[in-house]
Design a protein around this motif. Structure first.
Motif, PDB file in Angstrom:
ATOM      1  N   VAL A 125       0.794  -1.335   0.125  1.00 18.75           N
ATOM      2  CA  VAL A 125      -0.016  -0.002  -0.008  1.00 18.75           C
ATOM      3  C   VAL A 125       0.910   1.327   0.118  1.00 18.75           C
ATOM      4  CG1 VAL A 125      -1.834  -0.931   1.243  1.00 18.75           C
ATOM      5  CG2 VAL A 125      -0.242   0.006   2.323  1.00 18.75           C
ATOM      6  N   GLY A 126       0.372   2.475  -0.449  1.00 22.95           N
ATOM      7  CA  GLY A 126       0.928   3.646  -0.671  1.00 22.95           C
ATOM      8  C   GLY A 126       1.484   4.052   0.858  1.00 22.95           C
ATOM      9  N   GLU A 127       2.524   4.619   1.061  1.00 20.31           N
ATOM     10  CA  GLU A 127       2.837   4.991   2.601  1.00 20.31           C
ATOM     11  C   GLU A 127       1.615   6.173   2.857  1.00 20.31           C
ATOM     12  OE1 GLU A 127       6.968   6.178   2.788  1.00 20.31           O
ATOM     13  OE2 GLU A 127       6.701   7.901   1.167  1.00 20.31           O
ATOM     14  N   ASP A 128       1.205   6.839   2.162  1.00 17.03           N
ATOM     15  CA  ASP A 128       0.173   8.044   2.309  1.00 17.03           C
ATOM     16  C   ASP A 128      -1.157   7.673   2.298  1.00 17.03           C
ATOM     17  OD1 ASP A 128       2.482   9.662   2.646  1.00 17.03           O
ATOM     18  OD2 ASP A 128       2.641  10.283   0.676  1.00 17.03           O
ATOM     19  N   ALA A 129      -1.206   6.300   1.932  1.00 16.96           N
ATOM     20  CA  ALA A 129      -2.701   5.845   1.790  1.00 16.96           C
ATOM     21  C   ALA A 129      -3.656   5.783   3.143  1.00 16.96           C
ATOM     22  CB  ALA A 129      -2.822   4.595   1.093  1.00 16.96           C
ATOM     23  N   ALA A 203       8.497  -0.098  -6.386  1.00 15.46           N
ATOM     24  CA  ALA A 203       7.557   0.700  -5.749  1.00 15.46           C
ATOM     25  C   ALA A 203       7.925   1.267  -4.456  1.00 15.46           C
ATOM     26  CB  ALA A 203       6.082   0.028  -5.335  1.00 15.46           C
ATOM     27  N   ALA A 204       8.833   0.397  -3.704  1.00 11.78           N
ATOM     28  CA  ALA A 204       9.236   1.289  -2.558  1.00 11.78           C
ATOM     29  C   ALA A 204      10.284   2.047  -2.783  1.00 11.78           C
ATOM     30  CB  ALA A 204       9.895  -0.017  -1.519  1.00 11.78           C
ATOM     31  N   ALA A 205      11.063   1.942  -3.793  1.00 13.88           N
ATOM     32  CA  ALA A 205      12.089   3.133  -4.132  1.00 13.88           C
ATOM     33  C   ALA A 205      11.589   4.124  -4.745  1.00 13.88           C
ATOM     34  CB  ALA A 205      13.292   2.276  -5.022  1.00 13.88           C
ATOM     35  N   GLY A 206      10.441   3.926  -5.521  1.00 13.76           N
ATOM     36  CA  GLY A 206       9.990   5.106  -6.394  1.00 13.76           C
ATOM     37  C   GLY A 206       8.823   5.982  -5.912  1.00 13.76           C
ATOM     38  N   THR A 207       8.099   5.302  -5.038  1.00 17.97           N
ATOM     39  CA  THR A 207       6.789   5.859  -4.535  1.00 17.97           C
ATOM     40  C   THR A 207       6.926   5.854  -2.862  1.00 17.97           C
ATOM     41  OG1 THR A 207       5.871   4.923  -6.429  1.00 17.97           O
ATOM     42  CG2 THR A 207       4.391   5.824  -4.616  1.00 17.97           C
ATOM     43  N   GLY A 208       7.348   4.992  -2.445  1.00 23.75           N
ATOM     44  CA  GLY A 208       7.148   4.698  -0.919  1.00 23.75           C
ATOM     45  C   GLY A 208       6.212   3.892  -0.586  1.00 23.75           C
ATOM     46  N   VAL A 209       6.235   2.821   0.095  1.00 25.54           N
ATOM     47  CA  VAL A 209       5.141   1.968   0.434  1.00 25.54           C
ATOM     48  C   VAL A 209       5.061   1.353   1.726  1.00 25.54           C
ATOM     49  CG1 VAL A 209       4.855   1.030  -2.137  1.00 25.54           C
ATOM     50  CG2 VAL A 209       6.217  -0.092  -0.513  1.00 25.54           C
ATOM     51  N   ASN A 210       4.275   0.679   2.305  1.00 29.26           N
ATOM     52  CA  ASN A 210       4.216   0.037   3.550  1.00 29.26           C
ATOM     53  C   ASN A 210       3.795  -1.534   2.924  1.00 29.26           C
ATOM     54  OD1 ASN A 210       4.811   1.877   5.244  1.00 29.26           O
ATOM     55  ND2 ASN A 210       2.769   2.587   5.333  1.00 29.26           N
ATOM     56  N   ALA A 235      13.299  -0.774   0.743  1.00 28.85           N
ATOM     57  CA  ALA A 235      13.517   0.669   1.168  1.00 28.85           C
ATOM     58  C   ALA A 235      12.324   1.286   2.000  1.00 28.85           C
ATOM     59  CB  ALA A 235      13.552   1.518  -0.275  1.00 28.85           C
ATOM     60  N   GLY A 236      12.917   1.596   3.113  1.00 25.53           N
ATOM     61  CA  GLY A 236      11.760   2.232   4.323  1.00 25.53           C
ATOM     62  C   GLY A 236      11.214   1.168   5.154  1.00 25.53           C
ATOM     63  N   GLN A 237      11.628  -0.037   4.914  1.00 22.72           N
ATOM     64  CA  GLN A 237      11.225  -1.053   5.769  1.00 22.72           C
ATOM     65  C   GLN A 237      12.119  -1.256   7.022  1.00 22.72           C
ATOM     66  OE1 GLN A 237      11.218  -5.032   4.223  1.00 22.72           O
ATOM     67  NE2 GLN A 237      10.834  -6.035   6.024  1.00 22.72           N
ATOM     68  N   GLU A 238      11.433  -0.707   8.125  1.00 23.09           N
ATOM     69  CA  GLU A 238      12.202  -0.758   9.514  1.00 23.09           C
ATOM     70  C   GLU A 238      11.793  -1.693  10.249  1.00 23.09           C
ATOM     71  OE1 GLU A 238      11.395   3.069  11.261  1.00 23.09           O
ATOM     72  OE2 GLU A 238      12.456   4.257   9.660  1.00 23.09           O
ATOM     73  N   ALA A 239      10.924  -2.449  10.023  1.00 20.13           N
ATOM     74  CA  ALA A 239      10.509  -3.664  10.923  1.00 20.13           C
ATOM     75  C   ALA A 239      10.199  -5.186   9.933  1.00 20.13           C
ATOM     76  CB  ALA A 239       9.169  -3.630  11.529  1.00 20.13           C
ATOM     77  N   ASP A 240      10.371  -6.312  10.728  1.00 14.80           N
ATOM     78  CA  ASP A 240       9.954  -7.408   9.938  1.00 14.80           C
ATOM     79  C   ASP A 240       8.395  -7.479   9.380  1.00 14.80           C
ATOM     80  OD1 ASP A 240      12.599  -8.399  10.296  1.00 14.80           O
ATOM     81  OD2 ASP A 240      11.868  -9.651  12.039  1.00 14.80           O
ATOM     82  N   ILE A 241       8.265  -8.023   8.341  1.00 16.80           N
ATOM     83  CA  ILE A 241       6.906  -8.190   7.758  1.00 16.80           C
ATOM     84  C   ILE A 241       6.698  -9.797   7.889  1.00 16.80           C
ATOM     85  CG2 ILE A 241       5.448  -8.034   5.548  1.00 16.80           C
ATOM     86  CD1 ILE A 241       7.764  -5.812   4.372  1.00 16.80           C
TER      87      ILE A 241
END
Length: 317
Positions: A125-129, A203-210, A235-241
């Motif tokens: 999902v988009g990080e701003d969604a 997506a993570a590199a270009g848009t930012g996602v969760n 990119a931007g993933q700080e915790a395990d999924i």
């Protein structure tokens, strides 16, 4: 001179004959050429050739799917290797589901060699969604694709988690998911593949996602295998999924001799780290994945696992 020439020619012929005998040819039935699993097959073929100094030559064949791969195990002679989820091998042996009308005793001769990267579910999902959990998907526009394993699983999970009919499903091809997310046409997408998944990396590199995590209760409902994607994978993933997966394994049959099965299995594990430098999806493969194999492991592969001290259950012997 004639005698010398004849002797040299004979010696060359004998040498060629021994070389031909030493060379082991393997057919590796994989997936569609456009898939990551076909790329994995090519990597394995190259690793086998390098590790054996050319004594094991693997020819990669395209496949239309795992069911086809299993079906061919009943009729393909010699060193036939194929990839499929273990659950399909079990169904084939039991003559159930898609194999009910195509039962064959030769399915009982299928034997496992080694695990390869699992099909891993990603709910991106988009990080701003404003989406932090599955409950937040209500009223959002999500792309799940059509016909693929990921699309079927995505639809199943929405139903299992009480979201059927409450999520707007985008009529966009999965190949367009990243630009659609970037342009705000969708709030997220569902994809399944070996991790790290190329479209999720993009997506993570270009848009930012969760990427959403599933609870243990949700995983139990799916009846799939739990899998943890380590922090920092994207990119931007700080915790395990925490998500689900469908294990995939490379199989042979009892027609493959123990020596070849041993060599292929040893070469795979010996070169896994090197393959990981070329494609990070190999980093998710470890000895623990052997537990996902239901049924018997090939005796030749078993010899390697026992030497290496890998965990093997009694039911796999």
């Amino acid at each position: 001179m004639k005698l010398l020439t004849t002797c040299v020619a004979a010696a060359a012929l004998i040498g060629f004959s021994f070389a031909a005998q030493a060379e082991t040819r393997v057919t590796y039935k994989s997936a569609k050429t456009s898939s990551s699993y076909y790329q994995m097959a090519v990597q394995i073929a190259e690793a086998m050739k390098e590790a054996s100094n050319g004594d094991i030559i693997v020819t990669v064949e395209e496949s239309q799917g795992s069911v086809q791969n299993v079906m061919e195990a009943a009729v393909r002679p010699g060193n036939y290797v194929f990839t499929t989820p273990p659950v399909l091998v079990k169904l084939a042996k039991d003559g159930k589901a898609m194999f009910e009308k195509r039962a064959n005793p030769k399915f009982g001769e299928i034997r496992a060699l080694f695990p390869i990267p699992s099909l891993t579910m990603h709910f991106v999902v988009g990080e701003d969604a404003g989406i932090e959990s599955f409950a937040d998907l209500k009223g959002k526009k999500i792309l799940i694709g059509k016909g693929s394993f990921g699309a079927k699983e995505g639809a199943k999970y929405l139903k299992l988690f009480g979201l059927e009919g409450q999520v707007e499903l985008a009529d966009v091809e999965l190949s367009n998911a990243v630009p659609a997310l970037k342009n705000g046409q969708i709030d997220g997408f569902v994809t399944a593949g070996s991790y790290p998944a190329p479209n999720v990396i993009e997506a993570a590199a270009g848009t930012g996602v969760n990427v959403l995590s599933l609870s243990d209760e949700q995983i139990a409902k799916t009846k799939r295998t739990k899998l943890v994607i380590p922090a920092g994978t994207y990119a931007g993933q700080e915790a395990d999924i925490t998500t689900t997966s469908l294990p995939v394994v490379a199989y042979a049959t009892t027609q493959m001799d123990d020596e070849t099965a041993y060599a292929m299995t040893k070469n795979f594990w010996d070169h896994k780290a090197k393959m990981g430098k070329g494609a990070a999806w190999w980093d998710g493969v470890n000895a623990d994945l052997l537990s996902n194999i239901s049924g018997k492991i090939h005796p030749g592969a078993l010899n390697f696992y026992e030497e290496a001290g890998f965990p093997v259950s009694d039911s796999q012997r």
